[in-house]
Design an enzyme around this catalytic site. Structure first.
Site, PDB file in Angstrom:
ATOM      1  N   SER A 106      -1.333   0.316   9.724  1.00 17.69           N
ATOM      2  CA  SER A 106      -1.721  -0.006   8.358  1.00 17.69           C
ATOM      3  C   SER A 106      -2.339  -1.390   8.263  1.00 17.69           C
ATOM      4  O   SER A 106      -2.969  -1.706   7.268  1.00 17.69           O
ATOM      5  CB  SER A 106      -0.528   0.132   7.414  1.00 17.69           C
ATOM      6  OG  SER A 106       0.619  -0.431   7.979  1.00 17.69           O
ATOM      7  N   HIS A 129      -5.835   6.267   8.944  1.00 12.05           N
ATOM      8  CA  HIS A 129      -4.778   5.651   8.144  1.00 12.05           C
ATOM      9  C   HIS A 129      -4.314   6.619   7.065  1.00 12.05           C
ATOM     10  O   HIS A 129      -4.990   6.810   6.056  1.00 12.05           O
ATOM     11  CB  HIS A 129      -5.308   4.339   7.535  1.00 12.05           C
ATOM     12  CG  HIS A 129      -4.293   3.596   6.727  1.00 12.05           C
ATOM     13  ND1 HIS A 129      -4.605   2.846   5.631  1.00 12.05           N
ATOM     14  CD2 HIS A 129      -2.946   3.500   6.860  1.00 12.05           C
ATOM     15  CE1 HIS A 129      -3.506   2.318   5.126  1.00 12.05           C
ATOM     16  NE2 HIS A 129      -2.495   2.703   5.845  1.00 12.05           N
ATOM     17  N   GLU A 156      -7.881   7.311   5.191  1.00  8.98           N
ATOM     18  CA  GLU A 156      -8.955   6.368   5.533  1.00  8.98           C
ATOM     19  C   GLU A 156      -9.240   6.527   7.021  1.00  8.98           C
ATOM     20  O   GLU A 156      -8.335   6.345   7.840  1.00  8.98           O
ATOM     21  CB  GLU A 156      -8.469   4.918   5.324  1.00  8.98           C
ATOM     22  CG  GLU A 156      -8.646   4.359   3.949  1.00  8.98           C
ATOM     23  CD  GLU A 156      -8.217   2.883   3.884  1.00  8.98           C
ATOM     24  OE1 GLU A 156      -9.014   2.071   3.421  1.00  8.98           O
ATOM     25  OE2 GLU A 156      -7.075   2.552   4.284  1.00  8.98           O
ATOM     26  N   ASN A 198      -5.490  -1.023   1.285  1.00  5.63           N
ATOM     27  CA  ASN A 198      -4.495  -2.103   1.247  1.00  5.63           C
ATOM     28  C   ASN A 198      -5.130  -3.432   0.854  1.00  5.63           C
ATOM     29  O   ASN A 198      -4.477  -4.290   0.266  1.00  5.63           O
ATOM     30  CB  ASN A 198      -3.787  -2.235   2.598  1.00  5.63           C
ATOM     31  CG  ASN A 198      -2.788  -1.102   2.798  1.00  5.63           C
ATOM     32  OD1 ASN A 198      -2.455  -0.391   1.850  1.00  5.63           O
ATOM     33  ND2 ASN A 198      -2.326  -0.920   4.017  1.00  5.63           N
TER      34      ASN A 198
HETATM   35  P1  NAI Z   1       8.912   4.316  12.090  1.00  7.33           P
HETATM   36  O1  NAI Z   1       9.692   3.162  12.562  1.00  7.33           O
HETATM   37  O2  NAI Z   1       9.503   5.289  11.158  1.00  7.33           O
HETATM   38  O3  NAI Z   1       8.403   5.155  13.342  1.00  7.33           O
HETATM   39  C1  NAI Z   1       7.922   4.580  14.522  1.00  7.33           C
HETATM   40  C2  NAI Z   1       8.367   5.464  15.655  1.00  7.33           C
HETATM   41  O4  NAI Z   1       7.688   5.058  16.844  1.00  7.33           O
HETATM   42  C3  NAI Z   1       9.862   5.364  15.966  1.00  7.33           C
HETATM   43  O5  NAI Z   1      10.428   6.668  15.955  1.00  7.33           O
HETATM   44  C4  NAI Z   1       9.913   4.754  17.343  1.00  7.33           C
HETATM   45  O6  NAI Z   1      10.998   5.217  18.120  1.00  7.33           O
HETATM   46  C5  NAI Z   1       8.586   5.209  17.900  1.00  7.33           C
HETATM   47  N1  NAI Z   1       8.166   4.419  19.039  1.00  7.33           N
HETATM   48  C6  NAI Z   1       8.242   3.091  19.212  1.00  7.33           C
HETATM   49  N2  NAI Z   1       7.754   2.770  20.429  1.00  7.33           N
HETATM   50  C7  NAI Z   1       7.373   3.920  21.014  1.00  7.33           C
HETATM   51  C8  NAI Z   1       6.816   4.229  22.284  1.00  7.33           C
HETATM   52  N3  NAI Z   1       6.538   3.277  23.165  1.00  7.33           N
HETATM   53  N4  NAI Z   1       6.533   5.516  22.557  1.00  7.33           N
HETATM   54  C9  NAI Z   1       6.795   6.473  21.633  1.00  7.33           C
HETATM   55  N5  NAI Z   1       7.354   6.230  20.454  1.00  7.33           N
HETATM   56  C10 NAI Z   1       7.631   4.971  20.136  1.00  7.33           C
HETATM   57  O7  NAI Z   1       7.545   3.698  11.502  1.00  7.33           O
HETATM   58  P2  NAI Z   1       6.494   4.356  10.520  1.00  7.33           P
HETATM   59  O8  NAI Z   1       6.780   3.937   9.159  1.00  7.33           O
HETATM   60  O9  NAI Z   1       6.374   5.800  10.836  1.00  7.33           O
HETATM   61  O10 NAI Z   1       5.156   3.619  10.954  1.00  7.33           O
HETATM   62  C11 NAI Z   1       4.434   3.992  12.096  1.00  7.33           C
HETATM   63  C12 NAI Z   1       3.009   3.444  11.997  1.00  7.33           C
HETATM   64  O11 NAI Z   1       2.402   3.932  10.818  1.00  7.33           O
HETATM   65  C13 NAI Z   1       2.939   1.937  11.900  1.00  7.33           C
HETATM   66  O12 NAI Z   1       1.789   1.508  12.615  1.00  7.33           O
HETATM   67  C14 NAI Z   1       2.782   1.678  10.427  1.00  7.33           C
HETATM   68  O13 NAI Z   1       2.125   0.474  10.154  1.00  7.33           O
HETATM   69  C15 NAI Z   1       1.912   2.836  10.045  1.00  7.33           C
HETATM   70  N6  NAI Z   1       1.959   3.213   8.631  1.00  7.33           N
HETATM   71  C16 NAI Z   1       3.144   3.253   7.942  1.00  7.33           C
HETATM   72  C17 NAI Z   1       3.176   3.601   6.614  1.00  7.33           C
HETATM   73  C18 NAI Z   1       4.476   3.650   5.894  1.00  7.33           C
HETATM   74  O14 NAI Z   1       4.453   3.755   4.652  1.00  7.33           O
HETATM   75  N7  NAI Z   1       5.598   3.602   6.551  1.00  7.33           N
HETATM   76  C19 NAI Z   1       1.938   3.948   5.883  1.00  7.33           C
HETATM   77  C20 NAI Z   1       0.767   3.958   6.712  1.00  7.33           C
HETATM   78  C21 NAI Z   1       0.790   3.580   8.027  1.00  7.33           C
END
Ligand code: NAI
Length: 716
Positions: A430, A451, A463, A501
């Site tokens: 993001s 995104h 996006e 954003n």
């Molecule tokens: P989250 O913390 O829920 O999920 C991230 C996942 O990645 C975790 O399950 C973790 O175990 C896994 N992970 C970490 N390192 C890893 C690796 N080396 N190999 C495989 N899996 C791995 O985070 P979330 O919220 O899902 O965010 C993920 C991405 O999406 C981030 O880049 C965030 O900026 C982006 N994003 C998040 C939004 C939100 O509202 N939460 C909205 C738009 C984008």
């Protein structure tokens, strides 16, 4: 070639509607003329005793009127007379010597449903594609071809208001329950049953216009009793006003038209046409029709910077990170039939991710949008892994691991070692620039940003972010795949905060600045809800998570300097450890289930200015909305968004900018660039230089220019 063809089957005329060269049947001017000629033919031929109206399209009945024609109306009188023409046509249908059976399979919407209501018998197929609805309020209108008159008489006042005021589709089974159709059949026998019913109506063995008496005694009592009716109408008005904050006039006009119908048929139809004409001239209608066309135009836009870039098929998708976003993306992908491999660090997390996918599908089953069998089939498309097994066959990888450049680089290197040469890697970051992520790639031309917004299964926008190195066919593929997932896709250039954003940041910062200036939490939220946002900025911050929002704000501050500096209030609240709803501590109180309560007044004690002093709602609106719009213009000026159209769509679908204002660029056009500039200059003088108008706005104001042409087709 004609859209309507008439064949005769042993005394029953079968009218097949199959608009040549079109995916859908739309009732255009030429189709209306064909109907007039056809009605004459039916009436004149004594060998035809009854008729059936059926679609020649595989899974679609009639999608409604031709909205292109609405753009020709320059006055309310013209729109009113179009409505009167619709009345005359459907009156004719209703009074034909030959009774007509509507044989409905697929979507039966707007004018299509109004035409069906003029038929003395309606059969629908019991098929998921068969839905009936009057979506006109979504474009700032209401049913103008008799819908506000015939629908209440058919299904009762309350059910009719529900359909007309929400524009919601009704599935076949529900349509039968509420008396909207007379019977349901399997698609295979639709035509035969319709012919049979037509014969029965003709020979009198089945009564024409058999009233269905839907909704039981209570509804009948309400409908037939002026006091009951008045109560239902009043309640509907109140609900509309609460929901729309008075920003949408069409549902209220629809209620008036429905109410008029109880004072005589002729009066009801006349009022429907008159109010329809009025609504067609409202700015709200104009902006909603703009959004309709802009969304349609985006669907045809490949998104690729050069012509000839073809999207590659994506059958197998790999997702890195089975967390909140990864699982959300998987849940929409399997619904579209893609095979998905979810990878996370360990199987426990993968299992959690699959469970989250299952929960999204379960909700669809609960809402009857999917059968249990379909759910099982879709779920079987999602597989999980803690290594990269299965990634050797993927066409696209979407990365959704932690928001940390080092982690993103590590997984990018790992995944590139196992995926096929043609596969694309997309990041769902993001905040991190895609070019920085692509720096770790040995094939940066195949790296792109996708995104998604949370929750992925509900938020309509995607996006797609391109870097100067991204290949055009890679962009086209990301766009096409996003669209296949049901998203509205805008393509933006790689820049801090991308587009959505980026414009959200000054809006939220301004909400913080208003807190510092003494405005109460509820006053800030109420002012922006009144402006037309679905929720106010502080509620939104609680939802997004104050920690996440503040990280994003810090990145934008660093990138753009003082203009996007977060307000002291926000820093103080985040430092105090408040995270919003997820931590049950934010601007509002939350109960154990996470339900929002009143403002948490203790938040004020964290501020440098703990006392509250009211700020006029108009000033709140001006500061927040103009900060957002000014930043949107800068993003256009810098080429982050390709066009005002994309910028408007991004703001409406990404952050809920009031649809009835069309988006920030449409809003500026409606207000006038000169006035926007003078308001911004005034704010800059009173508060801070951050309000200084964007260069582009200044030059537009000087030259009296607009983002969109003043007349004609709004987009494309
Ligand atoms: P989250 O913390 O829920 O999920 C991230 C996942 O990645 C975790 O399950 C973790 O175990 C896994 N992970 C970490 N390192 C890893 C690796 N080396 N190999 C495989 N899996 C791995 O985070 P979330 O919220 O899902 O965010 C993920 C991405 O999406 C981030 O880049 C965030 O900026 C982006 N994003 C998040 C939004 C939100 O509202 N939460 C909205 C738009 C984008």
């Amino acid at each position: 070639m004609n859209a309507l063809t008439l064949t005769v089957d042993d005394g029953v005329g079968i009218v097949t509607f199959d608009a040549p060269g079109q995916a859908l049947n739309i009732i255009s001017r030429s189709v209306r003329n064909e109907f007039i000629a056809l009605f004459q033919q039916l009436d004149a031929d004594p060998s035809i005793r009854a008729a059936v109206l059926i679609s020649g399209k595989p899974d679609a009945f009639i999608a409604g009127a031709d909205i292109e024609e609405f753009l020709d109306w320059k006055t309310a009188a013209q729109a009113e007379s179009a409505s009167r023409e619709g009345h005359a046509l459907l009156d004719r249908l209703e009074r034909l010597r030959t009774p007509v059976v509507a044989a409905i399979h697929g979507a039966c919407l707007g004018g299509g449903l109004e035409a069906s209501l003029a038929c003395p018998w309606r059969i629908a197929t019991d098929h998921p594609k068969t839905v009936l609805g009057l979506p006109e309020v979504q474009i700032g209108l209401f049913p103008g071809a008799g819908g506000t008159q015939r629908l209440p008489r058919t299904i009762g006042l309350q059910a009719a208001l529900d359909m007309i005021l929400t524009g919601r589709n009704v599935r076949a089974k529900k349509a039968l329950q509420i008396g909207l159709v007379h019977e349901l059949v399997h698609p295979a026998i639709l035509r035969d049953v319709a012919i049979l019913r037509a014969r029965e109506l003709a020979d009198g063995s089945r009564k024409r216009n058999a009233r269905l008496k839907p909704g039981g005694l209570r509804n009948a009592l309400l409908d037939d009793n002026p006091v009951g009716r008045a109560m239902v109408l009043r309640k509907a008005r109140e609900q509309v006003l609460t929901r729309t904050k008075g920003n949408y006039p069409a549902p209220l006009a629809a209620i008036d038209a429905v109410a008029a119908g109880f004072h005589g048929r002729e009066h009801g139809f006349r009022e429907e046409a008159r109010r329809f004409g009025e609504m067609a001239m409202t700015p709200v209608c104009r902006e909603l029709i703009f959004l309709f066309f802009a969304t349609a135009a985006l669907k045809k836009d490949t998104g690729a910077p050069s012509a000839g870039a073809e999207a590659q098929p994506v059958e197998r998708l790999g997702i890195l990170g089975a967390g909140f976003m990864g699982a959300g993306i998987a849940s929409v992908a399997v619904q579209q039939g893609a095979m998905v491999r979810l990878k996370d660090a360990d199987l426990g997390r993968v299992g959690k991710g699959i469970a989250a996918v299952s929960a999204v599908l379960q909700e669809r089953v609960r809402k009857r949008q999917m059968t249990r069998q379909e759910m099982a089939d879709r779920l079987s498309l999602a597989g999980g892994t803690a290594d990269y097994s299965g990634f050797g066959a993927v066409d696209l990888v979407i990365e959704a691991v932690f928001e940390d450049l080092a982690v993103k680089h590590a997984v990018l290197r790992e995944v590139e070692a196992v995926i096929p040469d043609h596969a694309i890697v997309a990041s769902n970051t993001s905040t991190i620039p895609i070019s920085r992520i692509a720096d770790a790639s040995h094939r940066p031309e195949r790296v792109v940003g996708m995104h998604f917004f949370s929750p992925v299964h509900k938020m309509p926008l995607l996006e797609v972010i391109t870097t100067p190195r991204t290949r055009p066919d890679v962009v086209a593929t990301a766009v096409a795949f996003g669209r296949a997932l049901g998203k509205t896709v805008i393509v933006v250039n790689d820049a801090p905060g991308f587009y959505v954003n980026r414009i959200l940041a000054p809006y939220l910062n301004e909400a913080g600045a208003l807190l510092d200036a003494g405005a109460p939490v509820e006053a800030i939220d109420a002012a922006m809800e009144q402006f037309g946002f679905p929720v106010g900025p502080l509620t939104l911050l609680d939802e997004v998570g104050l920690d996440i929002a503040s990280k994003s704000a810090a990145i934008l501050h660093e990138a753009f300097g003082e203009r996007l500096a977060p307000a002291p209030a926000m820093r103080a609240i985040v430092s105090a450890g408040r995270t919003g709803r997820k931590g049950k501590s934010g601007f509002y109180t939350y109960d154990a289930t996470g339900k929002k309560g009143a403002v948490d007044a203790s938040v004020y004690s964290l501020l440098a200015t703990p006392n509250r002093s009211p700020i006029p709602p108009e000033e709140i609106r001006q500061r927040c909305a103009l900060a957002l719009a000014n930043e949107a213009v800068r993003a256009l000026e810098e080429g982050v968004v390709r066009s005002p159209r994309d910028g408007d769509i991004g703001a409406v679908f990404g952050i809920g900018f009031p649809p009835f204002r069309g988006g920030p660029f449409r809003w500026i056009d409606a207000t006038g660039a000169a006035r926007v500039v003078s308001e911004l200059e005034d704010l800059a003088a009173r508060f801070a230089p951050r309000f200084s108008p964007a260069e582009l706005l200044l030059s537009m104001a000087r030259r009296g220019e607009r983002f969109y042409p003043a007349e004609g087709r709004p987009v494309g």
